[in-house]
Design an enzyme around this catalytic site. Structure first.
Site, PDB file in Angstrom:
ATOM      1  N   ARG A 103      21.798 -47.768 -60.956  1.00  0.00           N
ATOM      2  CA  ARG A 103      22.365 -48.519 -61.200  1.00  0.00           C
ATOM      3  C   ARG A 103      21.544 -50.086 -61.181  1.00  0.00           C
ATOM      4  O   ARG A 103      21.245 -50.154 -59.496  1.00  0.00           O
ATOM      5  CB  ARG A 103      23.329 -48.207 -61.129  1.00  0.00           C
ATOM      6  CG  ARG A 103      24.568 -47.967 -62.077  1.00  0.00           C
ATOM      7  CD  ARG A 103      23.941 -47.346 -62.787  1.00  0.00           C
ATOM      8  NE  ARG A 103      24.572 -49.094 -63.911  1.00  0.00           N
ATOM      9  CZ  ARG A 103      25.796 -48.834 -64.613  1.00  0.00           C
ATOM     10  NH1 ARG A 103      26.262 -48.591 -64.403  1.00  0.00           N
ATOM     11  NH2 ARG A 103      25.177 -50.119 -65.941  1.00  0.00           N
ATOM     12  N   LYS A 123      37.931 -47.329 -67.719  1.00  0.00           N
ATOM     13  CA  LYS A 123      36.558 -48.034 -69.173  1.00  0.00           C
ATOM     14  C   LYS A 123      36.631 -47.534 -70.664  1.00  0.00           C
ATOM     15  O   LYS A 123      35.517 -47.015 -71.843  1.00  0.00           O
ATOM     16  CB  LYS A 123      34.904 -48.332 -68.426  1.00  0.00           C
ATOM     17  CG  LYS A 123      34.729 -48.037 -67.225  1.00  0.00           C
ATOM     18  CD  LYS A 123      32.845 -48.150 -67.040  1.00  0.00           C
ATOM     19  CE  LYS A 123      33.471 -48.311 -65.729  1.00  0.00           C
ATOM     20  NZ  LYS A 123      31.829 -47.853 -65.167  1.00  0.00           N
ATOM     21  N   PRO A 159      30.340 -51.715 -71.464  1.00  0.00           N
ATOM     22  CA  PRO A 159      31.365 -52.596 -71.155  1.00  0.00           C
ATOM     23  C   PRO A 159      32.450 -52.088 -70.007  1.00  0.00           C
ATOM     24  O   PRO A 159      32.546 -51.498 -70.357  1.00  0.00           O
ATOM     25  CB  PRO A 159      32.403 -51.869 -72.793  1.00  0.00           C
ATOM     26  CG  PRO A 159      31.263 -51.869 -73.529  1.00  0.00           C
ATOM     27  CD  PRO A 159      30.444 -51.357 -72.637  1.00  0.00           C
ATOM     28  N   GLU A 160      33.209 -53.203 -69.547  1.00  0.00           N
ATOM     29  CA  GLU A 160      33.546 -52.430 -68.165  1.00  0.00           C
ATOM     30  C   GLU A 160      35.765 -52.918 -68.388  1.00  0.00           C
ATOM     31  O   GLU A 160      35.561 -53.365 -69.432  1.00  0.00           O
ATOM     32  CB  GLU A 160      33.265 -53.456 -67.241  1.00  0.00           C
ATOM     33  CG  GLU A 160      31.352 -53.006 -66.867  1.00  0.00           C
ATOM     34  CD  GLU A 160      31.001 -54.514 -65.673  1.00  0.00           C
ATOM     35  OE1 GLU A 160      32.113 -54.232 -64.666  1.00  0.00           O
ATOM     36  OE2 GLU A 160      30.157 -54.189 -65.287  1.00  0.00           O
TER      37      GLU A 160
END
Ligand SMILES: [Zn+2]
Length: 306
Positions: free
Chosen positions: A283, A50, A2-3
């Protein structure tokens, strides 16, 4: 993960409960003592980057005693838990209606979520073929009759939310100058974009998308890119994130340009590569090697001669 926009949506899910009192608490978490929440009033909510912060507390009466709540300081297990304004620390002069609150910080990891008045159901069977519903980390029931459920999140008490609006990509006070300064370092831009002390709220999806929109190769060093390119990248970061939040609030799905795509919008083969700091988390990064040319030192800083 979740950003920023997703966490803001989570925050809006909790909004209807502000002002209500906790009547029942459950969940599998061992990170907080559930009884700490019992009887507390849900007073406020904020999002920084976040992280979602929910304030719980009570109100002090003239004698400096908390009204009708559990006021124990229950040996907090988290290392950064330092409470302020605890009832025991208040002086008798404390005026009526002085709020006594502490903040519960939620971080949603890769798959965390918040629901109101409904539990999450299994979407598929596990390896044994059993359909097992996800286990809530925390369920909070309120005196209005509703409840909030938190899944796959970490939580910890803290004295106050981390307020640094100049580095929050979704805040009007977001400091583009500071962002430009950070991006100008001799470091791959895709790594700087994930630096939460500068681009709080930016996550992997936003990173991939804005690099593609700005036609910047993720491994280009910020120090060799023209300033105009970096400014464009920052503008995309701000507008893309704001647009995503708007869409989310309207329940519209986000349209990806490059993230998890096989081909870019111009039909080129997309490269997928794990990129990160030497000793940090790598990432997955999607980019088009044709639309997003890798700029090397001396390539782009020379202005074209006419
Ligand atoms: Zn392309």
């Amino acid at each position: 993960m979740p950003e920023g926009p997703t966490v803001r949506k989570f925050c809006s899910v909790t909004s209807p409960f502000v002002g209500q009192r906790v009547t029942k608490v459950g969940g599998s978490t061992k990170q907080i003592l559930l009884q700490d929440l019992m009887g507390q009033q849900f007073q406020d909510h904020q999002v920084h980057g976040k992280n979602l912060y929910l304030a719980f507390g009570c109100r002090m009466n003239k004698q400096g005693k908390a009204d009708n709540v559990n006021t124990q300081d229950n040996g907090k297990s988290e290392e950064d838990c330092s409470l302020i304004n605890e009832p025991s620390q208040s002086t008798p002069e404390t005026s009526e209606e002085t709020p006594v609150r502490k903040w519960l910080r939620f971080h949603f990891g890769l798959y965390g979520s918040v629901r109101a008045n409904e539990l999450s159901r299994a979407k598929s069977g596990n390896k044994k073929g059993d359909w097992k519903d996800p286990t809530p980390r925390l369920i909070v029931h309120f005196d209005g009759g509703g409840f909030l459920v938190f899944y796959n999140c970490r939580m910890t008490w803290c004295s106050c939310p981390f307020v640094e609006p100049t580095s929050d990509i979704l805040c009007p006070e977001f400091d583009k100058e500071k962002a430009l300064c950070a991006l100008s370092h001799p470091r791959p831009v895709c790594i700087t974009l994930m630096d939460q002390s500068v681009f709080s709220g930016v996550g992997n999806i936003i990173k991939n998308e804005i690099l593609y929109l700005a036609r910047v190769h993720p491994l280009s060093l910020g120090s060799v890119l023209p300033v105009e390119t970096l400014v464009t990248l920052i503008d995309y970061a701000v507008t893309f994130t704001a647009d995503w939040l708007n869409d989310k609030m309207k329940r519209k799905a986000l349209h990806y340009h490059i993230y998890m795509k096989e081909q870019c919008e111009n039909g080129h083969q997309v490269v997928k590569e794990a990129i990160g700091p030497t000793y940090g988390l790598k990432r997955l990064t999607w980019y088009c090697p044709i639309c997003q040319k890798l700029v090397k030192s001396g390539d782009a800083v020379q202005p074209a001669l006419e």
